[in-house]
Design a protein around this motif. Structure first.
Motif, short mmCIF file in Angstrom:
data_model
loop_
_atom_site.label_atom_id
_atom_site.label_comp_id
_atom_site.label_asym_id
_atom_site.label_seq_id
_atom_site.Cartn_x
_atom_site.Cartn_y
_atom_site.Cartn_z
N UNK B 119 0.76 -1.09 -0.06
CA UNK B 119 0.06 0.04 0.05
C UNK B 119 0.89 1.22 -0.10
N UNK B 120 2.10 1.31 0.99
CA UNK B 120 2.86 2.44 0.85
C UNK B 120 3.60 2.71 -0.38
N UNK B 121 3.72 1.55 -1.07
CA UNK B 121 4.62 1.73 -2.36
C UNK B 121 3.62 2.37 -3.37
N UNK B 122 2.50 2.00 -3.27
CA UNK B 122 1.44 2.45 -4.19
C UNK B 122 1.25 4.06 -3.85
N UNK B 123 1.14 4.39 -2.61
CA UNK B 123 0.97 5.73 -2.29
C UNK B 123 2.16 6.63 -2.64
N UNK B 124 3.20 6.02 -2.66
CA UNK B 124 4.34 6.62 -3.22
C UNK B 124 4.35 7.14 -4.59
N UNK B 125 3.97 6.15 -5.15
CA UNK B 125 4.02 6.15 -6.79
C UNK B 125 2.93 7.10 -7.11
N UNK B 126 1.96 7.23 -6.36
CA UNK B 126 0.84 8.07 -6.69
C UNK B 126 1.01 9.50 -6.31
N UNK B 127 1.99 9.66 -5.15
CA UNK B 127 2.09 11.10 -4.57
C UNK B 127 3.20 11.58 -4.47
N UNK B 128 4.23 11.00 -4.92
CA UNK B 128 5.70 11.19 -4.85
C UNK B 128 5.69 12.31 -6.09
N UNK B 129 7.14 12.73 -6.19
CA UNK B 129 8.24 12.33 -5.30
C UNK B 129 8.29 12.91 -4.11
N UNK B 130 9.14 12.39 -3.16
CA UNK B 130 9.42 12.85 -1.82
C UNK B 130 10.95 13.07 -1.57
N UNK B 131 11.36 14.05 -0.87
CA UNK B 131 12.61 14.39 -0.46
C UNK B 131 13.05 13.22 0.68
N UNK B 132 12.11 13.33 1.70
CA UNK B 132 12.53 12.33 2.90
C UNK B 132 11.35 11.81 3.31
N UNK B 133 11.18 10.68 4.10
CA UNK B 133 10.03 10.26 4.78
C UNK B 133 10.34 9.78 6.29
N UNK B 134 9.28 10.15 7.16
CA UNK B 134 9.65 10.19 8.56
C UNK B 134 8.60 8.74 8.79
N UNK B 135 9.20 7.88 9.81
CA UNK B 135 8.46 6.81 10.18
C UNK B 135 8.94 6.44 11.57
N UNK B 136 8.19 5.61 12.11
CA UNK B 136 8.48 5.10 13.72
C UNK B 136 8.35 3.68 13.59
#
Lengths: 377, 377, 377, 377
Positions: B119-136
């Motif tokens: 799901x995350x990959x799909x989201x990135x492909x649809x909403x990217x590009x991003x310089x960085x990502x934060x996660x826990x």
């Protein structure tokens, strides 16, 4: 030979203060006992600035965090800030005010003495108005004490919020926050308190609190945002997990100072003895007047290299003394006589070691430093 | 009854680790011995992230300073940042990215399980590009572990710098920084290391260092500026006075973990036992899957008030357990089994106390918690 | 003002040595690790008597237990014992030899100097034979050192077992047990080792062990019976439960001495400085020659009451100095410069305090004690 | 795995009690503060024997010094002494009474239970009169408690001075010295007090003091002579240099016990749980009745070698348990549940380890020890 750290901070902690770090720790977020300890420590901390009205805060970070917090929390974009500069630390404050969007105006003054209040008043009248002013109580790199007892009332009269860096004077010099109308005073753990680095003590006047509460823009920092600390006791909630080890250690350190009411007098007398010893023996103190009582900065004698002296004392005598920084690097050497180091026997030992070093270097002094020290009342 | 702190951090320190705080302190600015100690501690710290290539930094401040430092140091005005949110801490990261000028785009996901990588990959492909990502890594308020072993390689493939909050997993979970292509990982002292709060451990990949070195705008913070730390060992100079007490304590804490190679396995096994005990006794774990191995978050039983339970355990048994925060306040209770608390005898005692509490409240459990704990292998 | 204990024992322990008392303790009867620690400590202890051949024993009791153990273990009913008496401690040894059934013959000599070996030889030739002789290395109440390097070889030539009380010299004076043919040497923890009281160190020559093994009657004591200790390591069994805290502390104290090879030289030099200071300032040392290097006993000046002086120093300066005992009570004052107290800065402080006291009493000294101390090389 | 010492003494000290050993030490001969500390400690010590009238003494030596001191101080040549023997320690007392010249008459009784008071009375009537009687409260090697509440009043009625070895019961069992007319009671530091070995606590009734004061012959020992201690506080003088470290540690240990008024009840309940666990699981307790509440002695199961079991627990689990001595060597294993070890979590851990050991040895128990422990209320 135990290591003897005679630098102007960090100073060596007493066994009691170090031992206080090793208390059995609790959950500082949830345990009400910790809030009591924190509150009790803040109350004791206020005694050293002789304040009833101010709000004390102890943040988890080295003292420079206090300087940055002042700038982050008080400055809004475009604020005019007066940077009072008669030393490296005073000057450096301006980098923080710039960083947080201020228009920084420097009052530059003689580095070899404290600020002249009349000149300062004239400068303010000509260059004001200012929202706030930054200044340094003890210019650690050069051993100057600024007359904050005169400067802060002046700033107050001019309607300027005063931000005082008292990192290397708090606990060694007399400070009267309320009487002198200081708005924010910043202290650290590793100087006259003789606690490990990592704690920043901040004192805010009611007026300063009001300014914080009424700022229009949001603070551009979380860790340096003083606003997060204003309601800690009311809400029983810290901005982040606090350290009971550190607060407990500060508490014990404050007890040690408060229990001996004469700490100001002791620092003053010992500082005078140290200065007199060096002067009588033919050295030149850097300052012309307004000497610091927590450290002494002495000009390096001709032909002596600071690093060589430093290493000799470290390697042969297990003693650390300070040099200086920036344009004074290599030109001054400094001896701390603050907090736990402000003891006759420590000064005696460091002077004896210096006598040996200078003899080793074939430098003849007018008088032996440690014998002169023994002789002076 | 000694106080037993069974919250998911801060955890209680061992006597050795607390004792290490009380070393005779030195001048950490000038004493080369301290640089050696710091360097040695950084090297040990890297073992827990199984990294050869990364740069370790230990800052003086609570772990949240690490999160802010990431944002302050990496983000330039207008950078697009992906905030991966399946919990309160993940969501909160976005406040820091906003504060430092990012355009924050949230990937919001089920709070009751770890992130689904597809799901995350799909989201990135649809909403990217991003310089960085934060996660826990470990969502402490709800007891979820995110599969950073899958997420970070994905981010890397997508050219996104990964910033991982591993504050409550570092030292309890297996982490392979280099292999998983993590760019920045943040840990704190007061969780699985079981050191007092006040230290932030940061690990930076080579790629991350490069990004820092090449940023165009200046960093809008001093205390949270990672760039000040990149050349500490090369220049033998810290950005501010460091604490040898704290570094020494971290060093000893790391030794205690490294000396027992099985720390990951032990956390995993004990966590499973704790979950099984609660499930077998009729409780509901908050998470549906991807449980944390360093804490367990359990739904409050019907008719039991968390504050009442908390106070009973504190006052009658001298045991502290955790509740939760934000929307989970009063709905979950949490037991930490991380670092020094991850011991059979501690869990046994807390479960026995809970049995007594529930009996006191006339709540009949399907099974006695502490007997069930004794029975489970 | 920290309390400064400058008495000739007990001395103040270093933080390291005190800290060593607080190790996590084990079962010293069953834990082989403790036997290793004990053995290691005994080996180190032997270094301070420069012995390869002797057997070291560490008993749980104050040093006087060593004196009693010597008498209990070596003396059989009616044995002729030579009691070498040139001081209160030497004389007192005779009470123990009597108690255990000896016929005690006293060699009485000048109390103001060490034993004259020629006179002693003559006495032995005229009054012998003797099974054993008791003597004191450092006569603590009067500050005399006896030449055991000459006495013990003489006793050995005469076939007499030598029992040496080295309680206040061990760790401060050079001792060569094997070379000087000493048969039994007794030391305690609270003098130059600067460990808390409660440990007795005993060193036995091979000849002494043989005498013990071959004694005909049973020893009339359990706690003072050295025979119970001869096979401790062989049998891995102590006569009673030992203290790992104390042995560990002794071990650390020995390390501190051994690590600084110059302890004999340091004691000697500092002792000379102290004597010279008092002599130059117009005081009279009690001894005429053969001065102790671990303490100095000085005659009370006319018109000064020891108790008054003691209380002034204690109450005003937080310093403890010693008086003397028996016939010297009120007539001598003593300053310890042994073990951890043998430091320039401590002596400086005590001399400065004495200067203040004598000034307070309107007693004019020929020279200021602490300035004189600073001046002497 | 921290080492867990579950032997019936020495027990592990708490951090507080160990820490109390490392106080900054003073001159215990001269410093009045120490006399106050000693006196305060003696007063607290008396609370554990519920005595108003008795005199408390704390000697510097292992507890066996107390037994020897009783014999050395009370016995005069030819005194008839009743040695009450239902265990190894009771029997062994006779060796000390012999050593100091008594005519020792043994009352020998069943080793598997406490003394029968009626039988004892009959024996006394037939074999008396006796000047004094020696007895043991807790027979540590076999885990029996003698009814001193009945025995001592009987001895008192018969005019016999009672000497009670309470070394492993003091601080764990209820003792009422005055009410039960005990004349001398001996305790040590390393059992229920959980302080390092090296201190002997002695309590003397007024009658006992009178007997000491009126003895005709001189005491044949110095170190074991109780008479030297009768006027310590009156004369402000100890027989030898005392240890403030040890007295301070005892003081803290007594506080920990006194602060929790339920120590007797706790020891009793935990002891019963331990016995029930072993009985329910098919083991045989050595005692038939009158079980000790501070330790449990269990018969070794068929086919299990004690040394093998001991080493497995030590090497695999870092747990020390006790075997027994003399004729019980190899036949019993013992678990201490006294002082700091008397905690649920410690017993749980040692039982779990034993379960693993027996499983490892293919010995099937009727019930799992640690699960049974969890189940028993």
């Amino acid at each position: 030979m135990e290591r003897l750290v005679m630098t102007p901070g960090p100073t060596q902690s007493s066994e009691e203060v170090r031992g206080a770090l090793s208390i059995k720790n609790t959950n500082t977020d949830l345990d009400k006992d910790f809030f009591k300890l924190y509150n009790d420590t803040c109350k004791k901390a206020k005694k050293l600035v002789n304040s009833k009205d101010s709000k004390a805060i102890i943040m988890l970070g080295e003292a420079i965090l206090g300087l940055e917090s002042a700038c982050a929390s008080f400055i809004e974009e475009g604020d005019r800030v007066l940077c009072i500069d008669n030393g490296i630390f005073g000057r450096g404050f301006g980098e923080f005010t710039d960083m947080y969007g201020a228009e920084t105006i420097y009052f530059r003054s003689d580095y070899k003495r404290g600020i002249d209040v009349d000149e300062l008043e004239k400068f303010i009248d000509e260059n004001g108005p200012f929202k706030l002013a930054t200044l340094v109580h003890c210019e650690t790199p050069t051993g100057i004490t600024n007359p904050i007892e005169d400067i802060c009332p002046l700033l107050n009269r001019k309607g300027i919020i005063s931000i005082v860096d008292a990192v290397s004077s708090y606990g060694g010099e007399f400070i009267s926050m309320d009487e002198w109308a200081i708005d924010m005073l910043i202290a650290g753990t590793q100087k006259c308190l003789s606690v490990t680095a990592g704690g920043t003590l901040v004192f805010l006047s009611n007026r300063a609190v009001e300014v914080l509460e009424n700022r229009k823009s949001s603070v551009r920092s979380f860790y340096a945002n003083l606003k997060n600390w204003l309601l800690v006791m009311e809400n029983q909630k810290f901005p982040y997990t606090h350290s009971d080890a550190l607060i407990n250690s500060i508490n014990v350190a404050l007890d040690r100072i408060i229990d001996r009411a004469d700490y100001v007098q002791r620092h003053k007398e010992l500082a005078k003895k140290v200065r007199d010893v060096f002067i009588n023996s033919g050295f030149n103190i850097y300052a012309n007047k307004d000497y610091s009582n927590t450290l002494t900065a002495i000009k390096m004698p001709e032909g002596i290299d600071f690093d060589h002296m430093f290493n000799y004392l470290k390697d042969e005598k297990n003693i650390l003394i300070g040099g200086s920084i920036a344009e004074f690097n290599g030109k001054l050497f400094r001896i701390g006589h603050m907090g736990e180091n402000a003891k006759d026997e420590h000064i005696y030992i460091v002077l004896k070691a210096l006598d040996e070093y200078f003899k080793h270097m074939n430098l003849t002094l007018e008088k032996s430093l440690h014998i002169e020290f023994a002789k002076i009342k």
